[in-house]
Scaffold this active site. Sequence first.
Site, PDB file in Angstrom:
ATOM      1  N   ASP A 161       0.822  -1.209   0.000  1.00  0.00           N
ATOM      2  CA  ASP A 161       0.000   0.000   0.000  1.00  0.00           C
ATOM      3  C   ASP A 161       0.860   1.265   0.000  1.00  0.00           C
ATOM      4  O   ASP A 161       2.098   1.191   0.031  1.00  0.00           O
ATOM      5  CB  ASP A 161      -0.928  -0.058   1.234  1.00  0.00           C
ATOM      6  CG  ASP A 161      -2.279   0.586   0.988  1.00  0.00           C
ATOM      7  OD1 ASP A 161      -2.424   1.350   0.021  1.00  0.00           O
ATOM      8  OD2 ASP A 161      -3.194   0.339   1.796  1.00  0.00           O
ATOM      9  N   GLU A 194      -1.060   1.867  -5.190  1.00  0.00           N
ATOM     10  CA  GLU A 194      -0.874   3.326  -4.993  1.00  0.00           C
ATOM     11  C   GLU A 194      -2.029   4.094  -5.642  1.00  0.00           C
ATOM     12  O   GLU A 194      -1.916   5.275  -5.894  1.00  0.00           O
ATOM     13  CB  GLU A 194       0.513   3.798  -5.417  1.00  0.00           C
ATOM     14  CG  GLU A 194       0.948   3.443  -6.806  1.00  0.00           C
ATOM     15  CD  GLU A 194       0.223   4.238  -7.880  1.00  0.00           C
ATOM     16  OE1 GLU A 194      -0.660   3.630  -8.526  1.00  0.00           O
ATOM     17  OE2 GLU A 194       0.533   5.420  -8.080  1.00  0.00           O
ATOM     18  N   TRP A 195      -3.129   3.373  -5.871  1.00  0.00           N
ATOM     19  CA  TRP A 195      -4.418   3.958  -6.270  1.00  0.00           C
ATOM     20  C   TRP A 195      -4.379   4.680  -7.622  1.00  0.00           C
ATOM     21  O   TRP A 195      -5.205   5.556  -7.899  1.00  0.00           O
ATOM     22  CB  TRP A 195      -4.933   4.922  -5.167  1.00  0.00           C
ATOM     23  CG  TRP A 195      -4.724   4.396  -3.796  1.00  0.00           C
ATOM     24  CD1 TRP A 195      -5.181   3.198  -3.314  1.00  0.00           C
ATOM     25  CD2 TRP A 195      -3.978   4.989  -2.714  1.00  0.00           C
ATOM     26  NE1 TRP A 195      -4.777   3.033  -2.007  1.00  0.00           N
ATOM     27  CE2 TRP A 195      -4.047   4.118  -1.619  1.00  0.00           C
ATOM     28  CE3 TRP A 195      -3.280   6.193  -2.582  1.00  0.00           C
ATOM     29  CZ2 TRP A 195      -3.425   4.390  -0.392  1.00  0.00           C
ATOM     30  CZ3 TRP A 195      -2.655   6.475  -1.364  1.00  0.00           C
ATOM     31  CH2 TRP A 195      -2.738   5.577  -0.293  1.00  0.00           C
ATOM     32  N   GLY A 196      -3.372   4.334  -8.444  1.00  0.00           N
ATOM     33  CA  GLY A 196      -3.293   4.984  -9.757  1.00  0.00           C
ATOM     34  C   GLY A 196      -2.802   6.421  -9.683  1.00  0.00           C
ATOM     35  O   GLY A 196      -2.869   7.159 -10.667  1.00  0.00           O
ATOM     36  N   ASP A 216     -10.366   3.445  -3.292  1.00  0.00           N
ATOM     37  CA  ASP A 216     -11.058   2.226  -2.855  1.00  0.00           C
ATOM     38  C   ASP A 216     -12.485   2.133  -3.409  1.00  0.00           C
ATOM     39  O   ASP A 216     -13.171   3.128  -3.558  1.00  0.00           O
ATOM     40  CB  ASP A 216     -11.130   2.181  -1.320  1.00  0.00           C
ATOM     41  CG  ASP A 216      -9.750   1.989  -0.706  1.00  0.00           C
ATOM     42  OD1 ASP A 216      -8.757   1.888  -1.460  1.00  0.00           O
ATOM     43  OD2 ASP A 216      -9.671   1.949   0.529  1.00  0.00           O
TER      44      ASP A 216
HETATM   45  C1  GLA Z   1      -6.036   1.432   1.584  1.00  0.00           C
HETATM   46  C2  GLA Z   1      -6.193   0.402   0.464  1.00  0.00           C
HETATM   47  C3  GLA Z   1      -7.310  -0.567   0.849  1.00  0.00           C
HETATM   48  C4  GLA Z   1      -6.970  -1.254   2.161  1.00  0.00           C
HETATM   49  C5  GLA Z   1      -6.709  -0.217   3.254  1.00  0.00           C
HETATM   50  C6  GLA Z   1      -6.146  -0.837   4.515  1.00  0.00           C
HETATM   51  O1  GLA Z   1      -7.154   2.238   1.675  1.00  0.00           O
HETATM   52  O2  GLA Z   1      -6.482   1.038  -0.762  1.00  0.00           O
HETATM   53  O3  GLA Z   1      -7.517  -1.515  -0.173  1.00  0.00           O
HETATM   54  O4  GLA Z   1      -5.817  -2.050   1.976  1.00  0.00           O
HETATM   55  O5  GLA Z   1      -5.786   0.786   2.820  1.00  0.00           O
HETATM   56  O6  GLA Z   1      -5.904   0.098   5.519  1.00  0.00           O
END
Ligand code: GLA
Length: 402
Positions: A161, A194-196, A216
């Site tokens: 993450d 890293e969410w893009g 998310d």
């Molecule tokens: C981030 C990630 C999620 C999850 C949480 C855990 O938000 O994008 O998928 O792993 O952290 O804290």
Amino acid sequence: MHPLVQRAAHAITLLAFVATASVHAHETLKLEAPKPLIAPTPPMGWNSWNKFACNVSEQLIRQQADAMAASGMKDAGYQYIVIDDCWQNSRDAEGNIVADPERFPSGIKALADYVHSKGLKFGLYSDAGALTCGGRPGSAGREFQDARQYAKWGVDYLKYDWCHTGPRNAEAAYTIMAKALRESGRDIVLSICEWGNNQPERWAQPVGHLWRTTGDIYDAWEGQKDWSHGMTNILDMQVERAAHAGPNGWNDPDMLEVGNGGMTTTEYESHFSLWAMLAAPLIAGNDLSKMDADTLRILTNKDVIAVDQDPLGKQGRRALKEGDLEVWVRPLQGGEYAAVLLNRGKTPADMKLGWDRLGLPASQKATVKDLWSKKVTKNVSGSYGGTVAPHGVIMVRITPVP
Ligand code: GLA
């Protein structure tokens, strides 16, 4: 300190920073070992986060592994059992990562052994920052030590993450962990999370096996809450990304919400169909020990899974959007196609897939299988369609007759 001395000290600090930065830049170029070929098709499994968040324990993980093996999920192709955030709570005197002793009293090795004894694979979560998103110790500066530990425990999959990373360069940070995993002596899938945010399409393919493209998901047909998004919002964010994915390196539109209760059965069928069209990792996020019949039927639909797992590995694309009505198409190995007619509206809609969307002449005859009703229609030419329920799909596999 005299101002001149202070300035000199500052210059030295700056030099040191530049030197470190160039070491890092250099390090990003040195991934001698190639990425192990362990995700030729999108990974399938289960992860604790969507349903259980920080409420994880060895008992829960064993229960989910039991359910995956006994329910038919394993037979349908699911194999990874991944513990997300909050399994870890400290480091010992040597800096080794330590699991929460109350929640995991038998230790991670015993748990990994248990999961393996079910014929499944085992995954963990960490973070490229000092702390994880849940505030547990992250792996920054401890990448090699952690990777060696994971290998000793029998870890097969790491979700990595991006919280608390400050000014770190994402490519460099993920490359260091990739290198550490490759030198650990064990094949470990690297799931980049890293969410893009840092254009993973530019650098993630040689580094990881899958990479998140968005913030998310949450369990709703549509919507937005802070950095979480409803299912169709996530879908819209995948439209430009198809070109960057393929065997052993997949776009990850985040885990499944099927069975978590926030959408209708029809909406979950759409969610699962669309993730298969996207060649998305199929990581269930529900309680596998308490699945109703519809949840199990959706998650184990072998025809839809076969589209997701098609060996050609070409991600589907949106071929048409007219208001609430969309057509998604995906070429499959051997000249076949998958298609989804999606109705995002609130009333039923008559929809059609024209063969031109597939690049086929109208006269081409094909066998069409509806992957939810299982109805097979032979000698179809020109187009195929039907009435699509509100928030529903028709998903088909099209086999041109030679
Ligand atoms: C981030 C990630 C999620 C999850 C949480 C855990 O938000 O994008 O998928 O792993 O952290 O804290």
